[in-house]
Design a protein around this motif. Structure first.
Motif, PDB file in Angstrom:
ATOM      1  N   PRO A 159       4.371  -2.152   9.724  1.00 14.39           N
ATOM      2  CA  PRO A 159       4.746  -2.720   8.415  1.00 14.39           C
ATOM      3  C   PRO A 159       5.719  -1.837   7.625  1.00 14.39           C
ATOM      4  O   PRO A 159       6.511  -2.351   6.843  1.00 14.39           O
ATOM      5  CB  PRO A 159       3.424  -2.835   7.669  1.00 14.39           C
ATOM      6  CG  PRO A 159       2.354  -2.533   8.626  1.00 14.39           C
ATOM      7  CD  PRO A 159       2.943  -2.046   9.903  1.00 14.39           C
TER       8      PRO A 159
ATOM      9  N   VAL B 285       2.857  -4.809   3.077  1.00  8.07           N
ATOM     10  CA  VAL B 285       2.212  -5.484   4.205  1.00  8.07           C
ATOM     11  C   VAL B 285       2.187  -6.998   4.027  1.00  8.07           C
ATOM     12  O   VAL B 285       2.028  -7.734   4.986  1.00  8.07           O
ATOM     13  CB  VAL B 285       0.775  -4.955   4.437  1.00  8.07           C
ATOM     14  CG1 VAL B 285       0.818  -3.482   4.798  1.00  8.07           C
ATOM     15  CG2 VAL B 285      -0.103  -5.170   3.245  1.00  8.07           C
TER      16      VAL B 285
ATOM     17  N   GLU C  62     -12.547 -14.287   9.234  1.00  5.62           N
ATOM     18  CA  GLU C  62     -13.054 -14.055  10.588  1.00  5.62           C
ATOM     19  C   GLU C  62     -14.584 -14.015  10.614  1.00  5.62           C
ATOM     20  O   GLU C  62     -15.177 -13.018  11.043  1.00  5.62           O
ATOM     21  CB  GLU C  62     -12.475 -12.753  11.145  1.00  5.62           C
ATOM     22  CG  GLU C  62     -10.962 -12.749  11.087  1.00  5.62           C
ATOM     23  CD  GLU C  62     -10.329 -11.681  11.956  1.00  5.62           C
ATOM     24  OE1 GLU C  62     -10.895 -11.387  13.018  1.00  5.62           O
ATOM     25  OE2 GLU C  62      -9.272 -11.176  11.574  1.00  5.62           O
TER      26      GLU C  62
ATOM     27  N   PRO D  81      -8.458  -2.310  -2.939  1.00  6.04           N
ATOM     28  CA  PRO D  81      -8.639  -1.035  -3.646  1.00  6.04           C
ATOM     29  C   PRO D  81      -7.493  -0.772  -4.618  1.00  6.04           C
ATOM     30  O   PRO D  81      -6.409  -1.341  -4.488  1.00  6.04           O
ATOM     31  CB  PRO D  81      -8.652  -0.003  -2.516  1.00  6.04           C
ATOM     32  CG  PRO D  81      -8.098  -0.690  -1.324  1.00  6.04           C
ATOM     33  CD  PRO D  81      -8.357  -2.142  -1.492  1.00  6.04           C
TER      34      PRO D  81
ATOM     35  N   HIS E 272      -8.138 -15.116  14.449  1.00  8.64           N
ATOM     36  CA  HIS E 272      -7.045 -15.118  15.418  1.00  8.64           C
ATOM     37  C   HIS E 272      -7.385 -15.995  16.611  1.00  8.64           C
ATOM     38  O   HIS E 272      -6.707 -15.964  17.601  1.00  8.64           O
ATOM     39  CB  HIS E 272      -6.556 -13.725  15.852  1.00  8.64           C
ATOM     40  CG  HIS E 272      -7.555 -12.645  15.809  1.00  8.64           C
ATOM     41  ND1 HIS E 272      -7.282 -11.395  15.354  1.00  8.64           N
ATOM     42  CD2 HIS E 272      -8.836 -12.632  16.128  1.00  8.64           C
ATOM     43  CE1 HIS E 272      -8.350 -10.660  15.408  1.00  8.64           C
ATOM     44  NE2 HIS E 272      -9.310 -11.378  15.876  1.00  8.64           N
TER      45      HIS E 272
ATOM     46  N   GLN F 135     -15.898 -10.458   7.866  1.00  9.86           N
ATOM     47  CA  GLN F 135     -15.983 -10.337   9.317  1.00  9.86           C
ATOM     48  C   GLN F 135     -17.288  -9.718   9.805  1.00  9.86           C
ATOM     49  O   GLN F 135     -17.836 -10.128  10.803  1.00  9.86           O
ATOM     50  CB  GLN F 135     -14.795  -9.482   9.771  1.00  9.86           C
ATOM     51  CG  GLN F 135     -14.793  -9.179  11.236  1.00  9.86           C
ATOM     52  CD  GLN F 135     -13.475  -8.563  11.652  1.00  9.86           C
ATOM     53  OE1 GLN F 135     -12.493  -8.611  10.925  1.00  9.86           O
ATOM     54  NE2 GLN F 135     -13.453  -7.994  12.832  1.00  9.86           N
TER      55      GLN F 135
ATOM     56  N   PHE G 189       0.875  -1.184   0.000  1.00  9.05           N
ATOM     57  CA  PHE G 189       0.000   0.000   0.000  1.00  9.05           C
ATOM     58  C   PHE G 189       0.902   1.221   0.000  1.00  9.05           C
ATOM     59  O   PHE G 189       1.558   1.497   1.007  1.00  9.05           O
ATOM     60  CB  PHE G 189      -0.885   0.033   1.244  1.00  9.05           C
ATOM     61  CG  PHE G 189      -1.983  -0.991   1.241  1.00  9.05           C
ATOM     62  CD1 PHE G 189      -3.119  -0.802   0.466  1.00  9.05           C
ATOM     63  CD2 PHE G 189      -1.871  -2.135   2.006  1.00  9.05           C
ATOM     64  CE1 PHE G 189      -4.132  -1.742   0.464  1.00  9.05           C
ATOM     65  CE2 PHE G 189      -2.890  -3.081   2.010  1.00  9.05           C
ATOM     66  CZ  PHE G 189      -4.018  -2.884   1.230  1.00  9.05           C
TER      67      PHE G 189
ATOM     68  N   GLU H  10      -1.838 -12.429  14.581  1.00 10.56           N
ATOM     69  CA  GLU H  10      -2.387 -11.253  15.251  1.00 10.56           C
ATOM     70  C   GLU H  10      -2.969 -10.269  14.245  1.00 10.56           C
ATOM     71  O   GLU H  10      -2.657 -10.313  13.053  1.00 10.56           O
ATOM     72  CB  GLU H  10      -1.288 -10.558  16.057  1.00 10.56           C
ATOM     73  CG  GLU H  10      -1.006 -11.230  17.384  1.00 10.56           C
ATOM     74  CD  GLU H  10       0.310 -10.750  17.967  1.00 10.56           C
ATOM     75  OE1 GLU H  10       0.279 -10.089  19.015  1.00 10.56           O
ATOM     76  OE2 GLU H  10       1.358 -11.039  17.369  1.00 10.56           O
ATOM     77  N   SER H  11      -3.767  -9.355  14.750  1.00  7.93           N
ATOM     78  CA  SER H  11      -4.385  -8.329  13.917  1.00  7.93           C
ATOM     79  C   SER H  11      -3.322  -7.570  13.130  1.00  7.93           C
ATOM     80  O   SER H  11      -2.288  -7.202  13.679  1.00  7.93           O
ATOM     81  CB  SER H  11      -5.160  -7.376  14.819  1.00  7.93           C
ATOM     82  OG  SER H  11      -5.954  -6.546  14.040  1.00  7.93           O
ATOM     83  N   GLY H  12      -3.565  -7.370  11.849  1.00  6.78           N
ATOM     84  CA  GLY H  12      -2.657  -6.575  11.028  1.00  6.78           C
ATOM     85  C   GLY H  12      -1.544  -7.363  10.376  1.00  6.78           C
ATOM     86  O   GLY H  12      -0.689  -6.804   9.698  1.00  6.78           O
ATOM     87  N   CYS H  13      -1.529  -8.713  10.541  1.00  4.96           N
ATOM     88  CA  CYS H  13      -0.421  -9.476   9.979  1.00  4.96           C
ATOM     89  C   CYS H  13      -0.631  -9.780   8.499  1.00  4.96           C
ATOM     90  O   CYS H  13       0.222 -10.375   7.856  1.00  4.96           O
ATOM     91  CB  CYS H  13      -0.193 -10.764  10.760  1.00  4.96           C
ATOM     92  SG  CYS H  13      -1.507 -11.962  10.549  1.00  4.96           S
ATOM     93  N   GLY H  14      -1.761  -9.382   7.941  1.00  4.87           N
ATOM     94  CA  GLY H  14      -1.945  -9.538   6.497  1.00  4.87           C
ATOM     95  C   GLY H  14      -2.838 -10.695   6.098  1.00  4.87           C
ATOM     96  O   GLY H  14      -2.879 -11.069   4.916  1.00  4.87           O
ATOM     97  N   LYS H  15      -3.584 -11.260   7.035  1.00  6.94           N
ATOM     98  CA  LYS H  15      -4.450 -12.395   6.716  1.00  6.94           C
ATOM     99  C   LYS H  15      -5.499 -12.004   5.679  1.00  6.94           C
ATOM    100  O   LYS H  15      -5.656 -12.665   4.645  1.00  6.94           O
ATOM    101  CB  LYS H  15      -5.153 -12.907   7.983  1.00  6.94           C
ATOM    102  CG  LYS H  15      -4.209 -13.266   9.116  1.00  6.94           C
ATOM    103  CD  LYS H  15      -4.936 -13.831  10.328  1.00  6.94           C
ATOM    104  CE  LYS H  15      -5.879 -12.864  11.016  1.00  6.94           C
ATOM    105  NZ  LYS H  15      -5.196 -11.730  11.669  1.00  6.94           N
ATOM    106  N   SER H  16      -6.230 -10.926   5.961  1.00  9.52           N
ATOM    107  CA  SER H  16      -7.292 -10.509   5.038  1.00  9.52           C
ATOM    108  C   SER H  16      -6.704 -10.057   3.708  1.00  9.52           C
ATOM    109  O   SER H  16      -7.177 -10.452   2.637  1.00  9.52           O
ATOM    110  CB  SER H  16      -8.095  -9.355   5.617  1.00  9.52           C
ATOM    111  OG  SER H  16      -8.602  -9.703   6.868  1.00  9.52           O
ATOM    112  N   VAL H  17      -5.670  -9.230   3.782  1.00  9.31           N
ATOM    113  CA  VAL H  17      -5.093  -8.654   2.565  1.00  9.31           C
ATOM    114  C   VAL H  17      -4.641  -9.754   1.606  1.00  9.31           C
ATOM    115  O   VAL H  17      -4.838  -9.667   0.398  1.00  9.31           O
ATOM    116  CB  VAL H  17      -3.938  -7.695   2.933  1.00  9.31           C
ATOM    117  CG1 VAL H  17      -3.116  -7.345   1.716  1.00  9.31           C
ATOM    118  CG2 VAL H  17      -4.497  -6.435   3.578  1.00  9.31           C
TER     119      VAL H  17
ATOM    120  N   MET I 201      -5.265   1.376  -5.065  1.00 12.87           N
ATOM    121  CA  MET I 201      -3.938   1.858  -4.689  1.00 12.87           C
ATOM    122  C   MET I 201      -3.023   0.730  -4.196  1.00 12.87           C
ATOM    123  O   MET I 201      -1.834   0.957  -3.999  1.00 12.87           O
ATOM    124  CB  MET I 201      -4.073   2.903  -3.595  1.00 12.87           C
ATOM    125  CG  MET I 201      -4.553   2.307  -2.294  1.00 12.87           C
ATOM    126  SD  MET I 201      -5.478   3.480  -1.350  1.00 12.87           S
ATOM    127  CE  MET I 201      -6.042   2.485  -0.001  1.00 12.87           C
TER     128      MET I 201
END
Ligand SMILES: Nc1ncnc2c1ncn2[C@@H]1O[C@H](COP(=O)(O)OP(=O)(O)OP(=O)(O)O)[C@@H](O)[C@H]1O
Ligand SMILES: [Mg+2]
Lengths: 308, 327
Positions: free
Chosen positions: B275, B21, B177, B57, B210, B94, B16, B40-47, B59
């Motif tokens: 990140p 990330v 999630e 998106p 998680h 989620q 991004f 953990e949150s923010g580790c890139g699972k969803s991305v 960008m």
């Protein structure tokens, strides 16, 4: 739904009463109609006779209650300049004003909304930046400047369009363009942000995830949702167009309600000014009421609340 | 893993702007398997999975390779992605309540999915929608067909999203999630539902969470992610019995136990690195008791076949596994 409609109606009525009271007091406190109509050199006896004849010597509260009562009886008083009833005098100007505001509203919606939505769909592209720039320019430059520049270009320099008065449809072109620049700019900007907000919503991503073509995601899920918040803005636009007609009609000597308002304020023609203000308020209140009810009816959440 | 995987992700990277990330994900998904993705949150699972389906998106810059049955999806043309989404790979999210269009009735939104992926139209499509609603356990279906999304609870909305996902009879269901926004009893019901549907339909399930406990209930295999990388993969039973990466050990220790109580709950000290300011070496080193100079300077590669770990000081694999490999 009924109680919702009822509260909105009550609120509309309160707005109207507020405007009537405000117009009545400000005009009476800000200058003497007798001097305005008869001139500052008029003899004292003539001034007193004039005040007596129009009931201006009575206490403020008596004048006010008489006035409000007569409005509800349909009597808006007489013009002080020529003694004719104010209401017909004003109503006869309404078509001229509508012949500017209705085309302007149509232009505003057919240019402003698509421009904003296309800009949102191509966010950060050159097209988007151009639309934003044009929109901001549209609503920040005052309409009298726009009007004068248009007259300079098209009437004075090129000589292709008349600079004022009413005759062929050509006479309407410059006033309508002048009147709609502000509202096109505002509507384009609001449409863009309404659309961007919808495009960021989780249900748009979910709709893409189920395999809908992007075109259908926009058509079925983004546009209907973006129009809903825009309705409020459209209601406000009706008001701002009517307000804009005061300026535009003066620039282009357009014989509508706005120009009559300017003339009547200058002449302290109380009944006419009040009549115009009440009429404009009724129009704006009606526009907003329609929009509110339409929105409540279209939004499933509020519709359900109303059922419960 | 001798047959070709259904889906193969190789070196997937997502950036991004200036912050990367996801740093090169390698994952294979076999037909019908249930893979849990934890971290953990923010580790890139969803991305990772949004990138695989081209749902990020504009960008976001994506590179690497995502192949579904040999077809490249990474940066594929829109038409290719639209044919895969929903029909081959479906995804649920989620926050189910905001995934349905709030101004349209639920039934027609489901019909939309059915007509998109099948030849059913009109009443037939509606019958199919009612069947799907039954399959996911929505009571009083005929009456609820015409309700709006806000008239459904979170759990019911997630059931509706699952029904929508099933409309295309996908080969893979990515559940990001799916139970996080729901309360505990509803969570368990949705987990049961996902497990049951997988057994009945034979689709593969990617379960992002998680919550290691939830993952162990529905999945065969786990991929543990940390700061945009997969740090350990393996069978659920193996990872629970013999976690090899210190981060996995930390995650397992932080599962609340029924007998333990709050005091026994160990949390991993420190926080996930930003990140855009990752250390040159292992991203977990700052929080790791086993870290040394190597960890500070060199990024450990993911090594191993089937069960793999990315750590310079990984615990040895389970001895019985080693013997099995030698035999
Ligand atoms: N649209 C975006 N723009 C910028 N950064 C983003 C965007 N989406 C995600 N990120 C960043 O990417 C990283 C990974 O996010 P991701 O959503 O994949 O985390 P996650 O593992 O799914 O976490 P969670 O458990 O909270 O869902 C985060 O640092 C996040 O800030
Ligand atoms: Mg996530």
């Amino acid at each position: 739904m009924m109680s919702f409609a009822l509260t909105r109606l009550l609120r509309a009525f309160a707005t109207l009463m507020l405007v009537i009271t405000f117009a009545f007091s400000i005009l009476r406190l800000s200058g003497d109609p007798a001097i305005a109509v008869l001139g500052p050199m008029a003899p004292a006896a003539a001034l007193n006779a004039f005040r007596e004849a129009w009931g201006l010597t009575e206490p403020f509260w008596v004048q006010y209650s008489k006035y409000v009562l007569s409005i509800f009886a349909g009597d808006f008083g007489d013009s002080m300049r020529d003694g004719l009833p104010a209401l017909p005098l004003v109503l006869e100007r309404v078509p001229a004003t509508l012949s500017l505001t209705i085309p302007s509203l149509i232009l505003t919606l057919t240019i402003g909304i698509p421009a904003g939505i296309v800009a949102a769909l191509h966010r950060n592209s050159l097209l988007d930046r151009t639309v934003i720039l044009a929109a901001v320019a549209g609503f920040t430059v005052p309409s009298f400047v726009v009007g004068l520049v248009l007259v300079l270009i098209f009437s004075v320099t090129l000589g292709v369009l008349p600079s004022g008065g009413q005759g062929s449809w050509l006479h309407g072109v410059l006033p309508i363009i002048t009147m709609s620049t502000v509202s096109i700019g505002l509507v384009a900007r609001y449409s863009r942000s309404a659309m961007l907000e919808v495009l960021n919503a989780p249900y748009i991503r979910a709709a893409s995830a189920k395999g809908l073509k992007w075109r259908d995601v926009i058509r079925l899920h983004a546009l209907p949702n973006a129009i809903l918040p825009l309705l409020t803005i459209i209601g406000l636009m009706v008001g701002s167009l009517i307000a804009g007609s005061v300026v535009v009609e003066s620039i282009f000597s357009w014989p509508g309600m706005g120009r009559l308002l300017i003339i009547s304020v200058a002449a302290r023609d109380l009944a006419v000014v009040q009549c115009i203000l009440i009429l404009i308020t009724v129009l704006m209140v009606c526009a907003n009421l329609t929009v509110d009810l339409l929105q409540a009816w279209l939004d499933p959440k509020s519709r359900n609340k109303a059922h419960a | 893993m001798n047959s070709a995987p259904l889906m193969a992700i190789r070196g997937l990277e997502v950036t991004f702007g200036t912050s990367r990330v996801v740093h090169g994900i390698d994952l294979d998904i076999a037909a019908g398997e249930a893979l849990g993705v934890v971290g953990e949150s923010g580790c890139g699972k969803s991305v990772t999975w949004l990138a695989a389906l081209g749902l990020l998106p504009g960008m976001a810059a994506t590179s690497g390779s995502v192949r579904f049955q040999g077809q490249e999806l990474c940066n594929a043309p829109r038409a290719t992605l639209e044919n895969v989404r929903g029909r081959r790979i479906a995804m649920i999210f989620q926050d189910p309540s905001s995934c349905l269009n709030p101004v349209r009735r639920v039934g027609p939104q489901l019909v939309e999915a059915v007509t998109l992926h099948t030849n059913l139209r009109g009443d037939e499509a509606k019958t199919e929608v009612l069947r799907l609603m039954e399959l996911v356990g929505i009571p009083d279906r005929a009456a609820r067909f015409n309700l709006y999304p806000h008239e459904f609870s979170g759990g019911q909305s997630q059931r509706l999203m699952i029904a929508m996902a099933l409309a295309g009879r996908p080969d893979i269901l990515v559940a990001d999630e799916p139970t996080t926004a729901l309360d505990a009893t509803i969570q368990a019901q949705i987990l049961d539902l996902l497990g049951r549907l997988r057994r009945e339909t034979g689709m593969a399930l990617i379960f992002i969470s998680h919550d290691l406990g939830a993952v162990s209930q529905v999945c065969d295999r786990i991929a543990v992610m940390y700061a945009g990388r997969v740090v350990e993969t393996g069978a659920v039973t193996e990872i629970f019995a013999h976690p090899r990466h210190p981060y996995t050990v930390g995650l397992l220790n932080s599962i609340p136990r029924l007998d333990g109580g709050q005091d026994d709950l160990l949390t991993i000290p420190g926080a996930v690195p930003d990140p855009s300011h990752l250390p040159p070496g292992c991203a977990f080193a700052a929080r790791c008791a086993r870290a040394d100079e190597t960890c500070a300077t060199a990024i450990p590669p993911l090594r191993g076949d089937g069960a793999a770990v990315a750590c310079w000081h990984a615990a040895l694999p389970n001895p019985s596994l080693r013997e099995a490999a030698l035999a």
